[in-house]
Write a protein that holds these residues in place. Structure first.
Motif, PDB file in Angstrom:
ATOM      1  N   ARG A   1     -11.639  -0.586  11.973  1.00 26.54           N
ATOM      2  CA  ARG A   1     -10.749  -0.674  10.809  1.00 26.54           C
ATOM      3  C   ARG A   1      -9.780  -1.858  10.919  1.00 26.54           C
ATOM      4  O   ARG A   1      -9.152  -2.240   9.937  1.00 26.54           O
ATOM      5  CB  ARG A   1     -10.012   0.665  10.699  1.00 26.54           C
ATOM      6  CG  ARG A   1      -9.072   0.863   9.580  1.00 26.54           C
ATOM      7  CD  ARG A   1      -9.679   0.745   8.211  1.00 26.54           C
ATOM      8  NE  ARG A   1      -8.609   0.884   7.229  1.00 26.54           N
ATOM      9  CZ  ARG A   1      -7.794  -0.082   6.868  1.00 26.54           C
ATOM     10  NH1 ARG A   1      -7.931  -1.302   7.360  1.00 26.54           N
ATOM     11  NH2 ARG A   1      -6.830   0.137   6.003  1.00 26.54           N
TER      12      ARG A   1
ATOM     13  N   GLU B   1      -7.795   1.678  -4.351  1.00 21.99           N
ATOM     14  CA  GLU B   1      -8.370   1.742  -3.012  1.00 21.99           C
ATOM     15  C   GLU B   1      -9.655   2.547  -3.134  1.00 21.99           C
ATOM     16  O   GLU B   1      -9.612   3.748  -3.429  1.00 21.99           O
ATOM     17  CB  GLU B   1      -7.400   2.446  -2.052  1.00 21.99           C
ATOM     18  CG  GLU B   1      -7.975   2.641  -0.644  1.00 21.99           C
ATOM     19  CD  GLU B   1      -6.967   3.268   0.314  1.00 21.99           C
ATOM     20  OE1 GLU B   1      -6.243   4.189  -0.111  1.00 21.99           O
ATOM     21  OE2 GLU B   1      -6.908   2.836   1.481  1.00 21.99           O
TER      22      GLU B   1
ATOM     23  N   HIS C   1     -13.512   2.722   0.801  1.00 22.77           N
ATOM     24  CA  HIS C   1     -12.612   3.465   1.691  1.00 22.77           C
ATOM     25  C   HIS C   1     -13.370   3.667   3.002  1.00 22.77           C
ATOM     26  O   HIS C   1     -13.973   2.705   3.484  1.00 22.77           O
ATOM     27  CB  HIS C   1     -12.141   4.780   1.031  1.00 22.77           C
ATOM     28  CG  HIS C   1     -11.029   5.429   1.792  1.00 22.77           C
ATOM     29  ND1 HIS C   1     -11.088   6.719   2.253  1.00 22.77           N
ATOM     30  CD2 HIS C   1      -9.830   4.950   2.182  1.00 22.77           C
ATOM     31  CE1 HIS C   1      -9.960   7.002   2.905  1.00 22.77           C
ATOM     32  NE2 HIS C   1      -9.188   5.958   2.874  1.00 22.77           N
TER      33      HIS C   1
ATOM     34  N   HIS D   1     -10.323  -1.739   4.800  1.00 26.29           N
ATOM     35  CA  HIS D   1     -11.342  -0.679   4.878  1.00 26.29           C
ATOM     36  C   HIS D   1     -12.771  -1.206   4.804  1.00 26.29           C
ATOM     37  O   HIS D   1     -13.704  -0.543   5.250  1.00 26.29           O
ATOM     38  CB  HIS D   1     -11.179   0.398   3.793  1.00 26.29           C
ATOM     39  CG  HIS D   1     -10.107   1.391   4.072  1.00 26.29           C
ATOM     40  ND1 HIS D   1     -10.206   2.319   5.070  1.00 26.29           N
ATOM     41  CD2 HIS D   1      -8.903   1.600   3.477  1.00 26.29           C
ATOM     42  CE1 HIS D   1      -9.105   3.063   5.086  1.00 26.29           C
ATOM     43  NE2 HIS D   1      -8.299   2.640   4.147  1.00 26.29           N
TER      44      HIS D   1
ATOM     45  N   ASP E   1       0.982   1.673   4.654  1.00 23.12           N
ATOM     46  CA  ASP E   1       0.227   2.902   4.388  1.00 23.12           C
ATOM     47  C   ASP E   1       1.138   4.121   4.220  1.00 23.12           C
ATOM     48  O   ASP E   1       0.814   5.226   4.658  1.00 23.12           O
ATOM     49  CB  ASP E   1      -0.798   3.159   5.504  1.00 23.12           C
ATOM     50  CG  ASP E   1      -2.089   3.791   4.978  1.00 23.12           C
ATOM     51  OD1 ASP E   1      -2.098   4.248   3.818  1.00 23.12           O
ATOM     52  OD2 ASP E   1      -3.085   3.833   5.730  1.00 23.12           O
TER      53      ASP E   1
ATOM     54  N   HIS F   1      -3.636  -3.391   3.950  1.00 26.83           N
ATOM     55  CA  HIS F   1      -3.085  -2.557   5.035  1.00 26.83           C
ATOM     56  C   HIS F   1      -4.065  -2.549   6.206  1.00 26.83           C
ATOM     57  O   HIS F   1      -4.946  -1.722   6.296  1.00 26.83           O
ATOM     58  CB  HIS F   1      -2.728  -1.140   4.559  1.00 26.83           C
ATOM     59  CG  HIS F   1      -3.852  -0.322   3.973  1.00 26.83           C
ATOM     60  ND1 HIS F   1      -4.654  -0.763   2.958  1.00 26.83           N
ATOM     61  CD2 HIS F   1      -4.285   0.936   4.265  1.00 26.83           C
ATOM     62  CE1 HIS F   1      -5.536   0.182   2.658  1.00 26.83           C
ATOM     63  NE2 HIS F   1      -5.347   1.219   3.442  1.00 26.83           N
TER      64      HIS F   1
ATOM     65  N   HIS G   1       0.819  -1.212   0.000  1.00 26.09           N
ATOM     66  CA  HIS G   1       0.000   0.000   0.000  1.00 26.09           C
ATOM     67  C   HIS G   1       0.848   1.256   0.000  1.00 26.09           C
ATOM     68  O   HIS G   1       1.095   1.868   1.047  1.00 26.09           O
ATOM     69  CB  HIS G   1      -0.985   0.000   1.170  1.00 26.09           C
ATOM     70  CG  HIS G   1      -2.158   0.903   0.936  1.00 26.09           C
ATOM     71  ND1 HIS G   1      -3.219   0.563   0.134  1.00 26.09           N
ATOM     72  CD2 HIS G   1      -2.417   2.163   1.365  1.00 26.09           C
ATOM     73  CE1 HIS G   1      -4.083   1.562   0.089  1.00 26.09           C
ATOM     74  NE2 HIS G   1      -3.615   2.549   0.818  1.00 26.09           N
TER      75      HIS G   1
HETATM   76 ZN   LIG Z   1      -6.287   3.192   3.416  1.00 27.57          ZN
END
Ligand SMILES: [Zn+2]
Length: 413
Positions: free
Chosen positions: A254, A152, A179, A222, A356, A243, A46
Motif C-alpha cells: 500500500r 475513493e 480500493h 490504493h 486518512d 493518502h 482524505h
Molecule cells: Zn483509503
C-alpha cells in the motif's frame, strides 16, 4: 533566507547538508507555530468523515472526542487544529462485480454524494462546496471550510462510466481508481488474487482521458504500482497520491517506493502522507484479535447506522479486545519518520498531508485534526521554512488543481 544560508554553509563545508541535519532541534515558540500554521491554507486530501454524516444523532457542528466516539473531524476540532478544509471522500467498499454489485455501488456513490452536499447546504455559514483552486482561496479567506469532494474507488462508475460527467457537475474534483481490491478499472495494490489487468483496464484508460477532459485530479492511492506508472504516463496533468506512505520506512504494498516518489515529483505531482498505523509500522498479524474484531463489527453492523448508545457499547467491547489481544500502535514519531523521509525524497514542493481521518488514520499523539499544529511545529523544528509549510499544507495541492484545470480547459471546448 534559510535556504540561501544553508547552501552557503554547505559550500563552505564542502558537503551536502540536508535541512534535517542542519536544523534539527531548532527552538520554536508556540506563537511562531500558531502563526506559521494559521497563515497557511491547511487542507487534507482524505477526509473519510462523510461516513459519519448519516450517523443518528451525530452532527459536524458538535465537538466530539476521539476517545468518546472515535470520530476525528468536526467543525470545532477543524477550527482548533486550523484545518481549513479538504476533500470529503465518497468511499465505496468494493463489492461483487456483477450487475447487482455494480448497481449497489452506483447507488451507494450517489447517496454519499448527496449526503456530502446536504451537509454543506445545511451548514452554509461554515462550509462551502469548492470546485476550483481560485474558489478555495476565496472561500478560505471568508473563514468558511473549503469543501472539495473526491471519490475513493471508482466502482460507482462501473455500470455507467458516463456518470463521471454528472459527478463532476455536482462537485467531484478528485478520482481514485481502486480500493483494497481490483475493480473494472484497474488493479489494487492489495488484492490477494494479484493483478487482473496488469495496471489499468481498457475501461480504466478511458476513464483517465475523461478525467483529464473534465478536470479531475487523478489519485493513485490504493492502486497497484503498475496503475501508478500508467496514470503517470497517460494523464496529461500531474497526479496525486491522496493518502500514501513510504516503502523505505515500512515496506508494504500500500506504500510507495522512492523511485516512484521521484517520478511523481518530476511530473509536478504531490504525495499526501498517510497516518494509517498499519502502513506506518509493522503490526504483527494476530488472528485471534482479527477474528474478535470481525465478530464485533458483524454484531454492531455498519458504522454509519450506529447511534450514540450503540457506539458506546461497541467501544466498550472494543477496549476489551484491545486489552485481551494487544498490538503495537503507531505513534506521531512514526508518522513524522514517513513524512520527513518523503520530504527529503520529493522535496517540499511535492508533499502534502492526507492522514486518512475517520478512515483508520491517526496515531498515538495525533488522534484527531485538533492536533494538526504538531506537524507544523515539527516541520519548523526540522528547519523547514514558512513558505515550505504553506506549500505542504495546501499550496502544492492547489498547484496540481490549477494544472488539471489548465489541461481540461482546451479539451472541453
Ligand atoms: Zn483509503
Amino acid at each position: 533566507m534559510r535556504g540561501m544560508k544553508r547552501s552557503v554553509l554547505a559550500i563552505a563545508l564542502g558537503m551536502s547538508l540536508t535541512a534535517h541535519a542542519w536544523a534539527a532541534g531548532k527552538e520554536v515558540t508556540p506563537a511562531k507555530v500558531r502563526q506559521a500554521h494559521d497563515s497557511a491554507l491547511v487542507l487534507d486530501t482524505h477526509l473519510d468523515t462523510p461516513a459519519n454524516f448519516s450517523r443518528p444523532g451525530w452532527s459536524i457542528r458538535d465537538r466530539h472526542d476521539h476517545d468518546g466516539d472515535q470520530s476525528q473531524v468536526d467543525l470545532p476540532r477543524m477550527k482548533e487544529g486550523g484545518l481549513d478544509g479538504g476533500f470529503w471522500v465518497i468511499y465505496t467498499e468494493q463489492g461483487s462485480r456483477d450487475e447487482a454489485g455494480n448497481r449497489a455501488a452506483r447507488d451507494h456513490g450517489l447517496t454519499r454524494l448527496v449526503e456530502i452536499r446536504e451537509m454543506i447546504a445545511a451548514n452554509a455559514a461554515d462550509f462551502e462546496l469548492v470546485s476550483t483552486a481560485a474558489d478555495a482561496e476565496r472561500i478560505a479567506a471568508t473563514g468558511k471550510r473549503v469543501s472539495f469532494i473526491s471519490m475513493e474507488n471508482a466502482s460507482p462508475l462501473a455500470s455507467d462510466p458516463s456518470l463521471l460527467e454528472l459527478y463532476h457537475k455536482l462537485g467531484l474534483r478528485m478520482l481514485g481508481i481502486t480500493h483494497v481490491k481490483n475493480n473494472d478499472f484497474g488493479d489494487s495494490s492489495t488484492d490477494a488474487a494479484g493483478p487482473q489487468w496488469n495496471g489499468l483496464s481498457p475501461k480504466g484508460k478511458a476513464l483517465v482521458v475523461e478525467a483529464n477532459r473534465l478536470g479531475l485530479i487523478l489519485d493513485a492511492s490504493h492502486a497497484s504500482d503498475q496503475v501508478f506508472d500508467q496514470l503517470l504516463e497517460l494523464s496529461k496533468a500531474p497526479i496525486v497520491l491522496s493518502h500514501t506512505s513510504a516503502d523505505a520506512m515500512f515496506d508494504h504494498p500500500r506504500n510507495i517506493d522512492d523511485a516512484r516518489i521521484r517520478k511523481l515529483a518530476a511530473k509536478g505531482g504531490v504525495i499526501h502522507v498517510n497516518a494509517y498505523g498499519g502502513y506506518l509500522i509493522s503490526i504483527p498479524k494476530h488472528p485471534q484479535r482479527e477474528a474478535a474484531l470481525e465478530a464485533l463489527s458483524q454484531k454492531y453492523g455498519e458504522e454509519s447506522g450506529r447511534d450514540e448508545a450503540k457506539v458506546q457499547a461497541y467501544l466498550k467491547e472494543r477496549a476489551e479486545i484491545d486489552q485481551r489481544f494487544p498490538v503495537p500502535q503507531a505513534t506521531f514519531e512514526d508518522y513524522m519518520r514517513h513524512l520527513l523521509h518523503i520530504l527529503k525524497v520529493a522535496g517540499p514542493q511535492h508533499v502534502g498531508i492526507g492522514a486518512d481521518w475517520d478512515g483508520g488514520g491517526g496515531v498515538a499523539g495525533m488522534e484527531d485534526v485538533a492536533a494538526l499544529p504538531k506537524i507544523t511545529e515539527r516541520l519548523l523544528k526540522e528547519g523547514y521554512s514558512e513558505a515550505d509549510i504553506h506549500a505542504i499544507w495546501g499550496g502544492n495541492l492547489l498547484r496540481v488543481l490549477r494544472a488539471v484545470e489548465a489541461v481540461a480547459e482546451p479539451m472541453r471546448r
